[in-house]
Design a protein around this motif. Structure first.
Motif, PDB file in Angstrom:
ATOM      1  N   GLU A  89       0.810  -1.224   0.031  1.00 17.61           N
ATOM      2  CA  GLU A  89       0.200   0.023  -0.123  1.00 17.61           C
ATOM      3  C   GLU A  89       0.789   1.422   0.014  1.00 17.61           C
ATOM      4  OE1 GLU A  89      -0.183  -2.402   1.764  1.00 17.61           O
ATOM      5  OE2 GLU A  89      -2.260  -3.358   1.976  1.00 17.61           O
ATOM      6  N   GLU A  90       0.503   2.317  -0.827  1.00 18.90           N
ATOM      7  CA  GLU A  90       1.278   3.632  -0.728  1.00 18.90           C
ATOM      8  C   GLU A  90       1.082   4.307   0.538  1.00 18.90           C
ATOM      9  OE1 GLU A  90       0.764   7.709  -3.214  1.00 18.90           O
ATOM     10  OE2 GLU A  90      -0.700   6.210  -3.678  1.00 18.90           O
ATOM     11  N   GLY A  91       2.182   4.870   0.987  1.00 22.32           N
ATOM     12  CA  GLY A  91       2.281   5.567   2.052  1.00 22.32           C
ATOM     13  C   GLY A  91       2.847   4.468   3.353  1.00 22.32           C
ATOM     14  N   VAL A  92       2.949   3.274   3.087  1.00 24.48           N
ATOM     15  CA  VAL A  92       3.453   2.358   4.139  1.00 24.48           C
ATOM     16  C   VAL A  92       5.010   2.165   4.169  1.00 24.48           C
ATOM     17  CG1 VAL A  92       3.601  -0.157   4.886  1.00 24.48           C
ATOM     18  CG2 VAL A  92       1.299   0.690   4.142  1.00 24.48           C
ATOM     19  N   GLU A  93       5.639   2.371   5.080  1.00 24.16           N
ATOM     20  CA  GLU A  93       7.159   2.475   5.100  1.00 24.16           C
ATOM     21  C   GLU A  93       7.849   1.250   4.724  1.00 24.16           C
ATOM     22  OE1 GLU A  93      10.622   3.057   8.354  1.00 24.16           O
ATOM     23  OE2 GLU A  93       8.653   3.228   9.148  1.00 24.16           O
ATOM     24  N   VAL A  94       8.668   1.109   3.811  1.00 24.55           N
ATOM     25  CA  VAL A  94       9.196  -0.208   3.464  1.00 24.55           C
ATOM     26  C   VAL A  94      10.241  -0.752   4.455  1.00 24.55           C
ATOM     27  CG1 VAL A  94      10.653  -1.375   1.658  1.00 24.55           C
ATOM     28  CG2 VAL A  94       8.953   0.207   1.141  1.00 24.55           C
ATOM     29  N   SER A  95       9.944  -1.615   5.152  1.00 29.65           N
ATOM     30  CA  SER A  95      10.867  -2.440   6.219  1.00 29.65           C
ATOM     31  C   SER A  95      10.637  -3.674   6.176  1.00 29.65           C
ATOM     32  CB  SER A  95      10.349  -1.622   7.600  1.00 29.65           C
ATOM     33  OG  SER A  95       9.192  -2.254   7.978  1.00 29.65           O
ATOM     34  N   THR A  96      11.328  -4.339   6.971  1.00 28.94           N
ATOM     35  CA  THR A  96      11.345  -6.105   7.133  1.00 28.94           C
ATOM     36  C   THR A  96       9.932  -6.255   7.697  1.00 28.94           C
ATOM     37  OG1 THR A  96      13.732  -6.410   7.195  1.00 28.94           O
ATOM     38  CG2 THR A  96      12.315  -8.152   8.200  1.00 28.94           C
ATOM     39  N   ALA A  97       9.679  -5.514   8.612  1.00 29.87           N
ATOM     40  CA  ALA A  97       8.251  -5.928   9.138  1.00 29.87           C
ATOM     41  C   ALA A  97       6.879  -5.673   8.316  1.00 29.87           C
ATOM     42  CB  ALA A  97       8.192  -5.153  10.538  1.00 29.87           C
ATOM     43  N   THR A  98       6.932  -4.660   7.548  1.00 32.43           N
ATOM     44  CA  THR A  98       5.747  -4.350   6.428  1.00 32.43           C
ATOM     45  C   THR A  98       5.896  -5.337   5.398  1.00 32.43           C
ATOM     46  OG1 THR A  98       7.215  -2.687   5.322  1.00 32.43           O
ATOM     47  CG2 THR A  98       5.777  -2.027   7.276  1.00 32.43           C
ATOM     48  N   VAL A  99       7.149  -5.499   5.073  1.00 32.62           N
ATOM     49  CA  VAL A  99       7.180  -6.576   3.806  1.00 32.62           C
ATOM     50  C   VAL A  99       6.924  -8.166   4.306  1.00 32.62           C
ATOM     51  CG1 VAL A  99       8.695  -7.721   2.349  1.00 32.62           C
ATOM     52  CG2 VAL A  99       8.922  -5.312   2.579  1.00 32.62           C
ATOM     53  N   HIS A 100       7.212  -8.456   5.622  1.00 30.43           N
ATOM     54  CA  HIS A 100       6.855  -9.642   5.831  1.00 30.43           C
ATOM     55  C   HIS A 100       5.469  -9.898   6.152  1.00 30.43           C
ATOM     56  CE1 HIS A 100       6.031 -12.809   8.969  1.00 30.43           C
ATOM     57  NE2 HIS A 100       7.324 -13.159   8.614  1.00 30.43           N
ATOM     58  N   ASN A 101       4.905  -8.639   6.608  1.00 32.69           N
ATOM     59  CA  ASN A 101       3.389  -8.591   6.624  1.00 32.69           C
ATOM     60  C   ASN A 101       2.704  -8.812   5.281  1.00 32.69           C
ATOM     61  OD1 ASN A 101       0.715  -6.604   6.557  1.00 32.69           O
ATOM     62  ND2 ASN A 101       0.806  -8.013   8.520  1.00 32.69           N
TER      63      ASN A 101
END
Length: 427
Positions: free
Chosen positions: A389-401
């Motif tokens: 989703e646009e606006g979501v910070e790209v991090s290991t946690a968000t990519v894992h989710n």
């Protein structure tokens, strides 16, 4: 009990002649699942089906091994499906399970019918995709379930010769990296590639790398084999090892020549595409070309994008950003690939991309915005894409989710390319 990967691919229920059957009830010790890709309209299928019926009944009556076949139909009409299935004594994937049929075809890379894929029901491991050939060659099922021989065992049982025709003991090379070179004197691409391979072979030897090559011939005569082998500085399977050549090609799914398969010292397969790897890496900087959990997207990966769903993290291409992408994706990729190793070509591949022609072509084809960072799962063969989703910070946690939601089918797919509609005026 069925392995979870089978339940995920096939479903909890399959169709029997008297109604739905729980997949768990037909799986267990010594039980093999045969996925039979076939269709009523296919003449070769209608020839092969009676052979498979005879073997199926023979196994049910005479051996401890139990084969349960599941018919995966390529029929386009339900009436044809039911008519054809009525001639079969086994189970079937329900006709309405179109998505599962596509998933199974992709998972086992079924390119034509009839095709019989055998899977161990307890472990979910693929036994062979050459079931049709096995049934034809072994109608009494003497060697069922046709588990492929370990490559090291197969090589150890064959005769290896040098260019002078002298036999060389397998024990002298068993602990080396090995290249199995499927090639032939009559093949122009082979004759163009062989000198490149010879140069690489000499370079590795000069660098004291423990690497051996075994020529596996597709020549049509012993004279042609010998003439061609004399141009090579490595070993060959002896000409009389016809069965071993065929068995190796079957196990490694060699579809054409030249093919270079790289084996680790324990004879596990590192890559079946050594030809492309060498062409992309003539200086051998990445040899032995082990696949990485996360790779920088390049031209040589385009075929993988066509075959498998892929997660791509697009960056601006700066060295620091590419490293950031690797660092973000690596923990997610390693965990995912460990859990989904049974899924074959359905397992996600992970890439980080920069700003170059390859990344631009992928963006253009998938109609992705030219923004960074951008995380997308692309399933080109299914015509679908999924976007973080646009606006979501790209991090290991968000990519894992993001990957977890994709795996659990909680994401809504978008078409790879926008659907265009034409307006029709009426008056």
């Amino acid at each position: 009990m069925a392995h979870p990967s089978l339940i995920k691919s096939i479903g909890e229920k399959v169709l029997g002649h008297n109604g739905l059957v729980d997949l768990n009830d037909v799986c267990g010790p010594e039980r093999v699942i045969g996925l039979y890709f076939s269709a009523h309209w296919c003449p070769p299928c209608r020839v092969f089906t009676p052979q498979l019926v005879a073997l199926y009944k023979h196994l049910k009556e005479n051996t401890k091994h139990q084969l349960e076949v599941i018919f995966v139909s390529s029929d386009t009409e339900e009436a044809a499906f039911h008519d054809y299935y009525s001639s079969m004594p086994w189970l079937a994937l329900p006709f309405t399970e179109t998505k599962r049929k596509i998933r199974l075809s992709r998972q086992y890379r079924v390119s034509g019918i009839p095709s019989l894929v055998l899977v161990d029901s307890r472990s979910g491991r693929l036994l062979t995709k050459a079931g049709r050939e096995m049934v034809t060659n072994d109608p009494e099922a003497l060697n069922f379930p046709w588990r492929p021989r370990p490559i090291g065992e197969l090589l150890a049982a064959t005769k290896l010769v040098d260019t002078q025709g002298q036999q060389v003991a397998y024990d002298t090379i068993k602990d080396a990296y090995k290249g199995l070179y499927f090639s032939a004197h009559w093949c122009p691409p082979c004759k163009a590639f062989t000198p490149q391979l010879a140069t690489a072979y000499a370079k590795l030897k000069n660098n004291e790398r423990d690497f051996q090559i075994i020529f596996i011939s597709s020549d049509r005569s012993e004279e042609s084999w010998q003439t061609y082998h004399n141009t090579m500085p490595w070993l060959s399977l002896a000409w009389e090892e016809k069965d071993a050549r065929h068995e190796l090609a079957t196990i490694l799914e060699v579809k054409g020549i030249p093919t270079l398969v790289i084996l680790a010292p324990d004879n596990s397969v590192i890559t079946t595409d050594g030809r492309t790897e060498l062409s992309e890496d003539p200086d051998l900087e990445r040899f032995p070309w082990r696949p990485q959990s996360v790779e920088v997207l390049a031209e040589r990966h385009m075929s993988r994008l066509q075959e498998s769903p892929c997660l791509v993290l697009f960056t601006d291409g700066e060295t620091t950003e590419l490293q950031f992408g690797r660092d973000v994706l690596l923990p997610v990729a390693e965990e995912y690939l460990l859990e989904h190793s049974q899924e074959g070509s359905l397992a996600l591949q992970f890439f980080v991309a920069g700003e170059d022609e390859v990344a631009d072509s992928v963006r253009d084809f998938a109609c992705l915005e030219d923004v960074v960072p951008l995380v997308a799962i692309l399933d080109l063969s299914d015509g679908a894409k999924f976007l973080l989703e646009e606006g979501v910070e790209v991090s290991t946690a968000t990519v894992h989710n993001f990957v977890t939601r994709y795996t659990n089918e909680k994401l809504s797919p978008l078409p790879i390319r926008p659907v265009t509609t034409s307006a029709t005026n009426t008056s």
